[in-house]
Design an enzyme around this catalytic site. Structure first.
Site, mmCIF file in Angstrom:
data_model
loop_
_atom_site.group_PDB
_atom_site.id
_atom_site.type_symbol
_atom_site.label_atom_id
_atom_site.label_comp_id
_atom_site.label_asym_id
_atom_site.label_seq_id
_atom_site.Cartn_x
_atom_site.Cartn_y
_atom_site.Cartn_z
ATOM 1 N N THR A 102 0.819 -1.205 0.000
ATOM 2 C CA THR A 102 0.000 0.000 0.000
ATOM 3 C C THR A 102 0.858 1.263 0.000
ATOM 4 O OG1 THR A 102 -1.479 1.282 1.440
ATOM 5 C CG2 THR A 102 -0.121 -0.333 2.523
ATOM 6 N N ASP A 103 0.287 2.346 -0.521
ATOM 7 C CA ASP A 103 0.997 3.633 -0.478
ATOM 8 C C ASP A 103 1.172 4.139 0.957
ATOM 9 O OD1 ASP A 103 -1.669 4.331 0.010
ATOM 10 O OD2 ASP A 103 -1.804 5.827 -1.596
ATOM 11 N N GLU A 104 0.380 3.577 1.890
ATOM 12 C CA GLU A 104 0.448 4.077 3.272
ATOM 13 C C GLU A 104 1.799 3.795 3.924
ATOM 14 O OE1 GLU A 104 -2.886 3.548 5.815
ATOM 15 O OE2 GLU A 104 -4.313 3.837 4.193
ATOM 16 N N TYR A 143 -1.449 -0.338 11.231
ATOM 17 C CA TYR A 143 -1.694 -1.024 9.955
ATOM 18 C C TYR A 143 -0.534 -0.785 8.991
ATOM 19 C CZ TYR A 143 -3.238 -1.455 5.100
ATOM 20 O OH TYR A 143 -3.287 -1.743 3.757
ATOM 21 N N LYS A 175 2.316 -3.352 7.309
ATOM 22 C CA LYS A 175 2.500 -3.555 5.863
ATOM 23 C C LYS A 175 3.946 -3.213 5.469
ATOM 24 C CE LYS A 175 -0.249 -4.491 3.141
ATOM 25 N NZ LYS A 175 -0.728 -5.815 2.633
HETATM 26 P P1 NAD Z 1 -10.116 -6.862 2.956
HETATM 27 O O1 NAD Z 1 -10.035 -6.530 4.401
HETATM 28 O O2 NAD Z 1 -11.371 -6.549 2.212
HETATM 29 O O3 NAD Z 1 -9.861 -8.425 2.753
HETATM 30 C C1 NAD Z 1 -8.862 -9.118 3.443
HETATM 31 C C2 NAD Z 1 -9.081 -10.617 3.220
HETATM 32 O O4 NAD Z 1 -8.015 -11.315 3.876
HETATM 33 C C3 NAD Z 1 -10.392 -11.146 3.811
HETATM 34 O O5 NAD Z 1 -11.028 -12.009 2.895
HETATM 35 C C4 NAD Z 1 -9.938 -11.922 5.045
HETATM 36 O O6 NAD Z 1 -10.810 -12.986 5.399
HETATM 37 C C5 NAD Z 1 -8.561 -12.411 4.618
HETATM 38 N N1 NAD Z 1 -7.663 -12.711 5.752
HETATM 39 C C6 NAD Z 1 -7.398 -11.917 6.814
HETATM 40 N N2 NAD Z 1 -6.551 -12.545 7.651
HETATM 41 C C7 NAD Z 1 -6.249 -13.745 7.076
HETATM 42 C C8 NAD Z 1 -5.411 -14.834 7.453
HETATM 43 N N3 NAD Z 1 -4.710 -14.821 8.591
HETATM 44 N N4 NAD Z 1 -5.336 -15.895 6.622
HETATM 45 C C9 NAD Z 1 -6.043 -15.930 5.464
HETATM 46 N N5 NAD Z 1 -6.877 -14.941 5.074
HETATM 47 C C10 NAD Z 1 -6.964 -13.856 5.883
HETATM 48 O O7 NAD Z 1 -8.852 -6.190 2.289
HETATM 49 P P2 NAD Z 1 -8.724 -5.461 0.871
HETATM 50 O O8 NAD Z 1 -9.180 -4.063 1.007
HETATM 51 O O9 NAD Z 1 -9.279 -6.335 -0.169
HETATM 52 O O10 NAD Z 1 -7.122 -5.407 0.738
HETATM 53 C C11 NAD Z 1 -6.411 -6.511 0.190
HETATM 54 C C12 NAD Z 1 -4.926 -6.219 0.237
HETATM 55 O O11 NAD Z 1 -4.651 -5.039 -0.508
HETATM 56 C C13 NAD Z 1 -4.376 -5.962 1.638
HETATM 57 O O12 NAD Z 1 -3.107 -6.561 1.723
HETATM 58 C C14 NAD Z 1 -4.271 -4.448 1.737
HETATM 59 O O13 NAD Z 1 -3.243 -4.070 2.615
HETATM 60 C C15 NAD Z 1 -3.935 -4.090 0.298
HETATM 61 N N6 NAD Z 1 -4.372 -2.774 -0.170
HETATM 62 C C16 NAD Z 1 -5.661 -2.362 -0.021
HETATM 63 C C17 NAD Z 1 -6.061 -1.134 -0.549
HETATM 64 C C18 NAD Z 1 -7.488 -0.664 -0.423
HETATM 65 O O14 NAD Z 1 -7.786 0.475 -0.802
HETATM 66 N N7 NAD Z 1 -8.426 -1.465 0.053
HETATM 67 C C19 NAD Z 1 -5.134 -0.317 -1.191
HETATM 68 C C20 NAD Z 1 -3.808 -0.754 -1.311
HETATM 69 C C21 NAD Z 1 -3.446 -1.987 -0.816
HETATM 70 O O1 DAU Z 2 -4.095 4.060 0.698
HETATM 71 C C1 DAU Z 2 -4.368 2.695 0.636
HETATM 72 C C2 DAU Z 2 -5.150 2.288 1.862
HETATM 73 O O2 DAU Z 2 -6.472 2.783 1.693
HETATM 74 C C3 DAU Z 2 -5.164 0.781 2.094
HETATM 75 O O3 DAU Z 2 -3.857 0.349 2.358
HETATM 76 C C4 DAU Z 2 -6.078 0.420 3.267
HETATM 77 O O4 DAU Z 2 -6.176 -0.989 3.398
HETATM 78 C C5 DAU Z 2 -7.453 0.990 3.001
HETATM 79 O O5 DAU Z 2 -8.302 0.742 4.112
HETATM 80 C C6 DAU Z 2 -7.370 2.494 2.733
HETATM 81 O O6 DAU Z 2 -6.980 3.203 3.931
HETATM 82 P P1 DAU Z 2 -7.645 4.606 4.343
HETATM 83 O O7 DAU Z 2 -7.470 4.801 5.793
HETATM 84 O O8 DAU Z 2 -7.211 5.688 3.428
HETATM 85 O O9 DAU Z 2 -9.183 4.258 3.972
HETATM 86 P P2 DAU Z 2 -10.557 4.554 4.735
HETATM 87 O O10 DAU Z 2 -11.646 4.186 3.780
HETATM 88 O O11 DAU Z 2 -10.600 3.975 6.101
HETATM 89 O O12 DAU Z 2 -10.534 6.136 4.881
HETATM 90 C C7 DAU Z 2 -10.382 6.989 3.743
HETATM 91 C C8 DAU Z 2 -10.334 8.413 4.260
HETATM 92 O O13 DAU Z 2 -11.616 8.752 4.801
HETATM 93 C C9 DAU Z 2 -9.346 8.626 5.403
HETATM 94 O O14 DAU Z 2 -8.766 9.900 5.275
HETATM 95 C C10 DAU Z 2 -10.198 8.561 6.648
HETATM 96 C C11 DAU Z 2 -11.524 9.122 6.176
HETATM 97 N N1 DAU Z 2 -12.718 8.594 6.867
HETATM 98 C C12 DAU Z 2 -12.893 7.263 6.894
HETATM 99 C C13 DAU Z 2 -13.974 6.703 7.534
HETATM 100 C C14 DAU Z 2 -14.162 5.199 7.585
HETATM 101 C C15 DAU Z 2 -13.639 9.461 7.443
HETATM 102 O O15 DAU Z 2 -13.477 10.690 7.401
HETATM 103 N N2 DAU Z 2 -14.704 8.917 8.083
HETATM 104 C C16 DAU Z 2 -14.919 7.577 8.164
HETATM 105 O O16 DAU Z 2 -15.915 7.137 8.789
#
Ligand code: NAD
Ligand code: DAU
Length: 352
Positions: A141-143, A166, A170
């Protein structure tokens, strides 16, 4: 890329990736989805592929070394795409431990199994020779780069500087992946993507949460002043970028993935209210997230110029389709919010 292990395939991005691969990759013979089905895993996301002969679901934990090695033995993977993680920043603030074990130890367990099965002489610590065509891809992730001020962008050489439990977990996993490349010569890539949006996203994340609250005329909780900026990418563009890296990525390299699409949170929330015809009085400013990163922005020059990938979606089209998907699938959201989706596995598999 014929036999793929996808971890976390029942989550948001993993399930979109499985659909994407099974619909677009003719060379894939087998795709195994290893998922623990935590609160974020939902097999309903995969209903339309569950009868596909190429698809196998394994219910289990990436930290379970015995299980992971057994499935490597059984299915002879040539590719690992590692999505499984604890992914929600707010949860990591109240319960950091599981983030460290799942995201760091889980990644190391997978790397170890891949090394054992792919290295041609696994008991020789000096051996850097691997079976042809194998690849381990860490979805990061970019985070991990921390927060930006008003200007600048994250490149692949921006120092790692995570701010939440988190992102620290990562970043730690990324360093373990790097170590497996440096020490053992493992064929690995790391992708660092910006915020994804699209179908099947768990409604704890900004877009589906705000959408669901707006539909039910509940307050929309904006952290702080709502001026934090994220760089939004449609999930299907993330999937195409991962496939590009699997096919063309140079071993050991990191690739940033982003949509050149920076938006302030408040802008996203207003757009949702506007699309739904709801009043801005639903907006409720609440206490800020501790350690809240102000701005993320990805410089994706490396993946676009070196590998020829670029995002296909405009934000307008992506948001329109996404909102439409949630509005057309109220049952999916209801079952997630009510917790009924957790019964799906026991109902589907109890007689298996
Ligand atoms: P998500 O939370 O929707 O899904 C995570 C999945 O992993 C779930 O199906 C969960 O059951 C499974 N899981 C958790 N712990 C596990 C374990 N111990 N063994 C096997 N399975 C397990 O997550 P997402 O948003 O789909 O993100 C997927 C990946 O992409 C993550 O690695 C996250 O860090 C990365 N990522 C997410 C975003 C985003 O915007 N959502 C952006 C950049 C990177
Ligand atoms: O940047 C990539 C990341 O994006 C991934 O690595 C993470 O897995 C994914 O969860 C996401 O992280 P963020 O923290 O950016 O996403 P989130 O949807 O939780 O929040 C997006 C923005 O909105 C953040 O600035 C927090 C804000 N927010 C979020 C929630 C849930 C609010 O203001 N109110 C809220 O209730």
């Amino acid at each position: 890329m014929k036999r793929i292990l996808v971890t976390g395939g029942a989550g948001f991005i993993g399930s979109n990736f499985i659909h994407y691969v099974l619909n677009n990759c003719e060379d894939v013979e087998l795709l195994v989805n290893l998922d623990l089905l935590t609160y974020a895993g939902n097999l309903e996301n995969l209903l339309s592929v569950q009868d596909d002969k190429r698809y196998v679901f394994v219910h289990g934990d990436i930290r379970d070394s015995k299980l992971v090695n057994e499935i490597f033995d059984k299915y002879k993977f040539d590719t690992v795409v590692h999505f499984a993680a604890e992914s929600h920043v707010d949860r990591s603030i109240v319960e950091p431990e599981i983030f460290l074990t799942t995201n760091i130890v889980g990644s190391q367990t997978l790397l170890d199994a891949a090394k054992r099965h792919w290295n041609v002489d696994p008991d020789n610590k000096y051996s850097r020779e691997y079976l042809p065509g194998v690849k381990y891809l860490q979805v990061s992730t970019d985070e991990v780069y921390g927060a930006l001020g008003k200007t600048g962008m994250f490149t692949e050489s921006t120092p790692i500087s995570p701010n939440s439990p988190y992102s620290a977990s990562k970043a730690s996993a990324d360093l373990v992946v790097r170590a497996y490349y440096q020490t053992y010569g493992m064929p690995v890539n790391i992708t660092r993507c910006s915020n994804n949006y699209g179908p099947y996203q768990f409604p704890e994340k900004l877009i589906p949460l705000m959408l669901n609250n707006a539909q039910h005329n509940k307050p929309l909780p904006i952290y702080g002043d709502g001026m934090q900026i994220r760089d939004w990418l449609h999930v299907s563009d993330h999937c195409s970028a991962i496939l590009t890296v699997l096919k063309k990525g140079r071993n050991g390299e990191v690739y940033n993935i982003g949509g050149n699409n920076e938006r302030a949170n408040i802008e996203i929330v207003r757009l949702i209210l506007n699309e739904l015809g709801k009043d801005e009085s639903l907006i409720s400013y609440v206490k800020d997230r501790p350690g809240h990163d102000r701005r993320y922005a990805i410089d994706n020059a490396k993946i676009t110029t070196e590998l020829g990938w670029s995002p296909a979606y405009t934000f307008q089209r992506g948001m329109h389709e996404t909102l439409e998907w949630y509005l057309n699938n109220p049952g999916w959201v209801e079952r997630v919010v009510s917790g009924d989706y957790l019964d799906y596995y026991s109902k589907m598999y109890s007689k298996a």
